[in-house]
Design an enzyme around this catalytic site. Sequence first.
Site, PDB file in Angstrom:
ATOM      1  N   CYS A   1      -0.077   1.468   7.476  1.00 14.44           N
ATOM      2  CA  CYS A   1      -0.623   1.658   6.131  1.00 14.44           C
ATOM      3  C   CYS A   1      -1.991   2.315   6.181  1.00 14.44           C
ATOM      4  O   CYS A   1      -2.313   3.135   5.318  1.00 14.44           O
ATOM      5  CB  CYS A   1      -0.670   0.331   5.382  1.00 14.44           C
ATOM      6  SG  CYS A   1       0.965  -0.236   4.855  1.00 14.44           S
TER       7      CYS A   1
ATOM      8  N   CYS B   1      -2.146  -2.873   7.754  1.00 16.34           N
ATOM      9  CA  CYS B   1      -1.629  -2.666   9.099  1.00 16.34           C
ATOM     10  C   CYS B   1      -1.940  -1.224   9.532  1.00 16.34           C
ATOM     11  O   CYS B   1      -2.348  -0.395   8.723  1.00 16.34           O
ATOM     12  CB  CYS B   1      -0.126  -2.938   9.155  1.00 16.34           C
ATOM     13  SG  CYS B   1       0.898  -1.672   8.377  1.00 16.34           S
TER      14      CYS B   1
ATOM     15  N   GLU C   1       0.837  -1.198   0.000  1.00 15.63           N
ATOM     16  CA  GLU C   1       0.000   0.000   0.000  1.00 15.63           C
ATOM     17  C   GLU C   1       0.873   1.251   0.000  1.00 15.63           C
ATOM     18  O   GLU C   1       0.615   2.200  -0.741  1.00 15.63           O
ATOM     19  CB  GLU C   1      -0.913   0.041   1.236  1.00 15.63           C
ATOM     20  CG  GLU C   1      -1.801  -1.155   1.416  1.00 15.63           C
ATOM     21  CD  GLU C   1      -1.233  -2.193   2.375  1.00 15.63           C
ATOM     22  OE1 GLU C   1      -1.986  -2.670   3.233  1.00 15.63           O
ATOM     23  OE2 GLU C   1      -0.040  -2.515   2.258  1.00 15.63           O
TER      24      GLU C   1
END
Length: 162
Positions: A120, A117, A81
């Site tokens: 991100c 996560c 990402e």
Amino acid sequence: MERVSKHNYYLDIAETVSERSTCIRRRFGAIVVKNDTIVSTGYNGAPRGRKNCNELGSCQRDKLGIPKGERYELCRSVHAEANAIIAASREQMLGATLYMCCTDPQTGEIIGGMNSCMMCKRQIINAGIERVIIRNTKTDYTIVDVNDWISNDDSLSGKFGY
């Protein structure tokens, strides 16, 4: 012949992007789409010029027995990402959709039930991306409204990504 849905079309591309990943734990591929145009792509791997885990033959987080979703500061990789966000301007990110797929490095099979996560998520929020669509199987996916990450701030709960 039935045509593939637009979401699965972009998820197929994200899955192909994941094949470039150099992580030996999980391969992630991400693409950012705005106005039905692919803006950028990203996969997880070490920063440019540094050795990748697949070249080193080991993963620091595996060596230390760190469970998934924890201690990403010890990971060599820049996440998919983040790499997709880095590759485009904020203007291109505003209102865009990020498509993401995770695959097993050994089998190439899709790993469902994934999520970005916490680091991100923060980058996706700041980039102005509106939706994240995550592949669960070849045809099923989860659609995340990024505003839900803003109103349900997991950084306050002690629950971490993935």
